[in-house]
Write an enzyme that holds these catalytic residues in place. Structure first.
Site, PDB file in Angstrom:
ATOM      1  N   ASP A  56       0.834  -1.197   0.000  1.00 58.45           N
ATOM      2  CA  ASP A  56       0.000   0.000   0.000  1.00 58.45           C
ATOM      3  C   ASP A  56       0.875   1.256   0.000  1.00 58.45           C
ATOM      4  O   ASP A  56       0.625   2.218  -0.735  1.00 58.45           O
ATOM      5  CB  ASP A  56      -0.912  -0.020   1.229  1.00 58.45           C
ATOM      6  CG  ASP A  56      -1.767   1.234   1.340  1.00 58.45           C
ATOM      7  OD1 ASP A  56      -2.601   1.470   0.455  1.00 58.45           O
ATOM      8  OD2 ASP A  56      -1.584   1.983   2.317  1.00 58.45           O
ATOM      9  N   GLU A 128      -1.819  -5.423  -3.925  1.00 59.17           N
ATOM     10  CA  GLU A 128      -0.886  -4.645  -3.103  1.00 59.17           C
ATOM     11  C   GLU A 128       0.247  -5.524  -2.588  1.00 59.17           C
ATOM     12  O   GLU A 128       1.420  -5.112  -2.578  1.00 59.17           O
ATOM     13  CB  GLU A 128      -1.633  -4.000  -1.933  1.00 59.17           C
ATOM     14  CG  GLU A 128      -2.542  -2.862  -2.328  1.00 59.17           C
ATOM     15  CD  GLU A 128      -3.258  -2.238  -1.163  1.00 59.17           C
ATOM     16  OE1 GLU A 128      -3.682  -1.079  -1.278  1.00 59.17           O
ATOM     17  OE2 GLU A 128      -3.403  -2.905  -0.114  1.00 59.17           O
TER      18      GLU A 128
END
Length: 235
Positions: A56, A128
């Site tokens: 992220d 991610e």
């Protein structure tokens, strides 16, 4: 072909796509990035949640770099809105579906029987984690190549995507008229579990003013807000 063979074949195809972006080389945590917590709990192996956390941050950094380079005159607020438009679960899941990421995810028995493999949040989280695994193996240059592939199609429209969110604009508009903030409710969900279409109604002062549809509740709310703005502008 049994489940183990099917998973291995899907992962080999995904690895080929990743290598086409970043070049050949080991990605030591590739399998870990594709391991859902439900499978990890059953098999006592690491899951992808720590990689997701790192991914992220890496994703946000890479997209921020791209936006800074492409939009020299954009202020912080505009850049933030553009990044939010590019780095979200729907955009990540769209890329995941394009590269057939879903079939690569190791899921527990219960999750395999359900629709988790194609759920937007599962796909986005795994994407991610994969970015993080590539970052650890190939550095920032490798991560940039993957992130470019993820957001490349949207990057050219970032400026239009970065305009004020329609839900925020609607709230400002109705409160400017002395009305309470709008509320949203799901009135219908159509389609199969992995291809759901949400229908959302937006209410102002408990009166329904517009509806919107989308592949997620969030997208349907945005569509409803856009329709409501058009309605209020014409009123």
């Amino acid at each position: 072909m049994n489940e183990v063979e099917r998973l291995a074949a899907a992962r080999a195809a995904l690895r080929s796509q990743i290598e086409a972006l970043v070049g050949p080389g080991r990605i030591d945590r590739f399998d870990e990035a594709l391991t859902h917590s439900s499978f990890a709990n059953e098999m006592a192996v690491p899951n992808n949640q720590r990689l997701e956390f790192l991914g992220d941050a890496v994703l946000g950094l890479c997209v921020s770099e791209m936006l800074i380079a492409a939009h020299e005159d954009a202020d912080e607020g505009m850049l933030t809105r553009m990044r939010s438009a590019l780095v979200n679960a729907d955009a990540l899941a769209a890329w995941a579906r394009r590269v057939a990421l879903g079939p690569c995810i190791a899921l527990g028995r219960g999750a395999t029987l359900g629709s988790e493999r194609e759920q937007t949040n599962v796909l986005a989280d795994t994407a991610e984690a994969l970015v993080a695994a590539v970052y650890e193996a190939h550095g920032l240059a490798g991560a940039r190549a993957v992130v470019q592939d993820i957001v490349g199609e949207l990057l050219g429209n970032a400026a239009s995507l970065g305009v004020r969110d329609p839900k925020s604009a609607l709230q400002e508009g109705v409160q400017g008229r002395g009305l309470p903030p709008p509320t949203y409710r799901v009135v219908e969900v159509r389609g199969s579990p992995h291809e759901q279409l949400f229908v959302v109604e937006v209410l102002v002062s408990d009166v329904a003013v517009a509806r919107g549809e989308g592949r997620s509740k969030r997208l349907a709310e945005r569509a409803a807000a856009t329709a409501a703005l058009d309605h209020l502008d014409g009123a």
